[in-house]
Design an enzyme around this catalytic site. Structure first.
Site, PDB file in Angstrom:
ATOM      1  N   GLU A 188      -6.422  -9.092   3.714  1.00  0.00           N
ATOM      2  CA  GLU A 188      -5.663  -8.375   4.747  1.00  0.00           C
ATOM      3  C   GLU A 188      -5.663  -9.228   6.005  1.00  0.00           C
ATOM      4  O   GLU A 188      -6.737  -9.514   6.561  1.00  0.00           O
ATOM      5  CB  GLU A 188      -6.245  -6.988   5.027  1.00  0.00           C
ATOM      6  CG  GLU A 188      -5.945  -5.996   3.920  1.00  0.00           C
ATOM      7  CD  GLU A 188      -6.307  -4.563   4.258  1.00  0.00           C
ATOM      8  OE1 GLU A 188      -6.231  -4.185   5.441  1.00  0.00           O
ATOM      9  OE2 GLU A 188      -6.679  -3.827   3.326  1.00  0.00           O
ATOM     10  N   ASN A 229     -12.376  -1.126  -1.166  1.00  0.00           N
ATOM     11  CA  ASN A 229     -11.711  -1.714   0.007  1.00  0.00           C
ATOM     12  C   ASN A 229     -12.422  -1.245   1.274  1.00  0.00           C
ATOM     13  O   ASN A 229     -12.722  -0.057   1.414  1.00  0.00           O
ATOM     14  CB  ASN A 229     -10.256  -1.252   0.077  1.00  0.00           C
ATOM     15  CG  ASN A 229      -9.593  -1.600   1.412  1.00  0.00           C
ATOM     16  OD1 ASN A 229      -9.288  -2.763   1.660  1.00  0.00           O
ATOM     17  ND2 ASN A 229      -9.406  -0.619   2.284  1.00  0.00           N
ATOM     18  N   GLU A 230     -12.689  -2.157   2.171  1.00  0.00           N
ATOM     19  CA  GLU A 230     -13.295  -1.813   3.466  1.00  0.00           C
ATOM     20  C   GLU A 230     -14.392  -0.770   3.278  1.00  0.00           C
ATOM     21  O   GLU A 230     -14.388   0.295   3.927  1.00  0.00           O
ATOM     22  CB  GLU A 230     -12.231  -1.370   4.479  1.00  0.00           C
ATOM     23  CG  GLU A 230     -11.262  -2.489   4.798  1.00  0.00           C
ATOM     24  CD  GLU A 230     -10.398  -2.316   6.047  1.00  0.00           C
ATOM     25  OE1 GLU A 230     -10.383  -1.230   6.640  1.00  0.00           O
ATOM     26  OE2 GLU A 230      -9.758  -3.307   6.427  1.00  0.00           O
ATOM     27  N   GLU A 289       0.840  -1.201   0.000  1.00  0.00           N
ATOM     28  CA  GLU A 289       0.000   0.000   0.000  1.00  0.00           C
ATOM     29  C   GLU A 289       0.878   1.256   0.000  1.00  0.00           C
ATOM     30  O   GLU A 289       2.030   1.230   0.426  1.00  0.00           O
ATOM     31  CB  GLU A 289      -0.900  -0.020   1.257  1.00  0.00           C
ATOM     32  CG  GLU A 289      -1.841   1.168   1.346  1.00  0.00           C
ATOM     33  CD  GLU A 289      -2.961   0.994   2.380  1.00  0.00           C
ATOM     34  OE1 GLU A 289      -2.917   0.037   3.171  1.00  0.00           O
ATOM     35  OE2 GLU A 289      -3.888   1.840   2.374  1.00  0.00           O
TER      36      GLU A 289
HETATM   37  O1  AHR Z   1      -3.200  -2.577   6.185  1.00  0.00           O
HETATM   38  C1  AHR Z   1      -3.459  -1.358   6.802  1.00  0.00           C
HETATM   39  C2  AHR Z   1      -4.904  -0.920   6.676  1.00  0.00           C
HETATM   40  O2  AHR Z   1      -5.701  -1.804   7.382  1.00  0.00           O
HETATM   41  C3  AHR Z   1      -5.493  -0.932   5.300  1.00  0.00           C
HETATM   42  O3  AHR Z   1      -5.215   0.237   4.602  1.00  0.00           O
HETATM   43  C4  AHR Z   1      -6.955  -1.033   5.564  1.00  0.00           C
HETATM   44  O4  AHR Z   1      -7.651  -1.649   4.536  1.00  0.00           O
HETATM   45  C5  AHR Z   1      -7.027  -1.780   6.875  1.00  0.00           C
HETATM   46  O5  AHR Z   1      -7.858  -1.173   7.778  1.00  0.00           O
END
Ligand code: AHR
Length: 493
Positions: free
Chosen positions: A296, A172-173, A25
């Site tokens: 993740e 994402n999320e 990331e």
């Molecule tokens: O991996 C760190 C963060 O954790 C990511 O950006 C997010 O998707 C999660 O909350």
């Protein structure tokens, strides 16, 4: 002593190599410094990507790499990261540390990284703050080999051939940093955005929907019910803290034996999550067409003292090695549904494979586990029976042994085993049903201190060694796992 029966003749699901996937990331020193140093850096590099990291990642056989986030993905506008560097906007990384993001690592640079290490790219698109049109254009830019505005723009930027990206995440999320949505709303949005993730070859893009946070079973239920037939994969995010409590994550080093126990117990919770989310998926998808994509996972501790809290930089110890080994064994055992996992994250962030400091690089205990376990990639899981002795902290109990076995394309069997106990060794008697006259060898990762780790001054403190003292009698193999250890046994018949 524990007796483990491995049925070498009973093959179960194939362990998708993508279970050994990684995540990178725009966060802290992951992509910048950890991977990208730029063309003019004194640190030896290939097209701006550091050579030492490329070498280490090639050795690891990373099958798939997720990018650009994480939370960053839902604020990322891909057109900022193409074209001449001097024209790319400089901005704030508002999510992670409020530092400058110069967009020097963009689509072309990330794809080059994947080519250099031999990984498939897994791109995460922006649903939270991006448009359908923007996502559609990105996929066209990456995958269209024919005539079109985005294909021409790609060629103008120096790349004629499309990359044919196979894996694409739609947000994402989305329940959190990706837009704080309700599952009903996201399910509809997913259907809409995913429609425009077009296929430009006969091989369809594998579309991954944002799945639940930890034990949010309602999210899984709604997504599978409303959008299950439009997706190939559903993600799951679960992190292991040192206390089992999100708000108080504990230190990466200098922890107690009780913290060790708590962390490993929290790690084992992954199995309950897989089983319960899978049961909901089975209801809507009994043929298991939709993969559970654990994109993740890993340890999340307090940052190293003195470092930017937004950079999530933590040390990586023998405890992280156990967390990795236990999780990977669990993913094997559930490989009928778990099709990919991406540990967070590849360099300098959370449970990293690699730590860097200037021109120096160190391989973590987690790296060594991934390297030892890579023999399981694409192998077939074997039926394995055992009743583990328990490991107690005085009030609570967990199994002392985590074990998993597979047979690869050459017919070689590999057994990966973790001894969770911080103080007791464990003798394992392997009964290899269906085998005789085998050649056995093994590797083990352990250390005398629970928080042993590799530092820039002492990079080999935790490194795999040959597992000595393996005895073989007909089809029975005996070995001893030291306290707090991870081992892989190779059986060639
Ligand atoms: O991996 C760190 C963060 O954790 C990511 O950006 C997010 O998707 C999660 O909350």
């Amino acid at each position: 002593m524990v007796k483990v029966v491995v049925h070498s003749d009973v093959r179960k699901s194939q362990i998708n190599k993508n279970i050994y996937g990684q995540f990178s990331e725009h966060l802290g020193r992951c992509v910048y410094e950890g991977i990208w140093v730029g063309h003019d850096s004194p640190i030896p590099n290939t097209d701006g990507i550091r050579n030492d990291v490329i070498g280490a990642l090639k050795e690891l056989q990373v099958p798939v790499l997720r990018w650009p986030g994480g939370c960053f993905a839902d604020e990322y506008h891909w057109q900022d990261g193409i074209g001449p560097y001097e024209n790319r906007p400089r901005m704030l990384n508002t999510h992670w540390g409020g530092v400058e993001e110069n967009n020097h690592i963009g689509t072309h640079e990330f794809m080059r990284l994947c080519e250099l290490i031999g990984a498939e790219p897994y791109i995460c698109g922006n649903v939270g703050s991006g448009t359908v049109y923007e996502m559609q254009q990105w996929v066209e830019y990456m995958n269209n080999g024919g005539q079109s505005p985005m294909a021409s723009l790609r060629a103008q930027n120096g790349r004629e051939e499309p990359w044919n990206v196979k894996y694409f995440g739609v947000g994402n999320e989305s329940w959190g940093c990706g837009g704080n949505m309700r599952p009903e709303y996201y399910a509809d949005l997913y259907r809409r955005y995913a429609t425009y993730v077009r296929n430009y070859t006969s091989e369809s893009v594998y579309k991954i929907a944002c799945g639940p946070n930890t034990a949010d079973y309602h999210w899984t239920e709604v997504l599978m019910r409303e959008a299950g037939k439009f997706m190939n994969g559903l993600s799951l995010h679960y992190y292991t803290t040192g206390t089992g409590i999100w708000e108080k994550k504990g230190s990466a080093t200098g922890f107690t034996a009780e913290d060790w126990f708590t962390t490993l117990k929290a790690t084992l919770y992954m199995e309950e999550l897989i089983v319960k989310h899978s049961a909901i998926m089975d209801k809507y998808d009994p043929e298991k067409k939709v993969g559970l994509i654990i994109d993740e996972w890993g340890t999340w501790f307090e940052v190293e003292p003195g470092t930017n809290p937004g950079f999530l930089y933590q040390q990586n110890t023998l405890r992280d090695a156990l967390v990795a080994g236990i999780n990977l064994n669990l993913f094997h055992e559930h490989s009928d549904r778990v099709q990919m996992s991406n540990i967070a994250q590849i360099v300098n962030v959370l449970q990293a494979m690699i730590l860097t400091e200037g021109a120096n690089m160190v391989l973590t205990p987690t790296y060594h586990v991934f390297n030892m376990f890579k023999v399981h990639q694409d192998a077939h899981l074997l039926q394995t029976h055992y009743v583990s002795p328990s490991y107690s902290n005085g009030t609570d109990e967990i199994p002392q042994l985590s074990i998993s076995s597979s047979v690869d394309a050459n017919g070689h069997i590999h057994v990966s085993a973790c001894n969770l106990s911080h103080q007791d060794s464990l003798t394992v008697d392997l009964d290899l049903v269906g085998l005789s006259g085998a050649e056995i060898s093994g590797q083990v990762l352990t250390a005398s201190e629970l928080d042993a780790h590799n530092s820039f001054g002492n990079p080999e403190q935790v490194a795999p060694k040959a597992l000595e003292g393996i005895t073989v009698e007909q089809n029975a193999v005996r070995f001893s796992l030291p306290a707090a250890s991870v081992a892989v046994i190779k059986i060639v018949s």
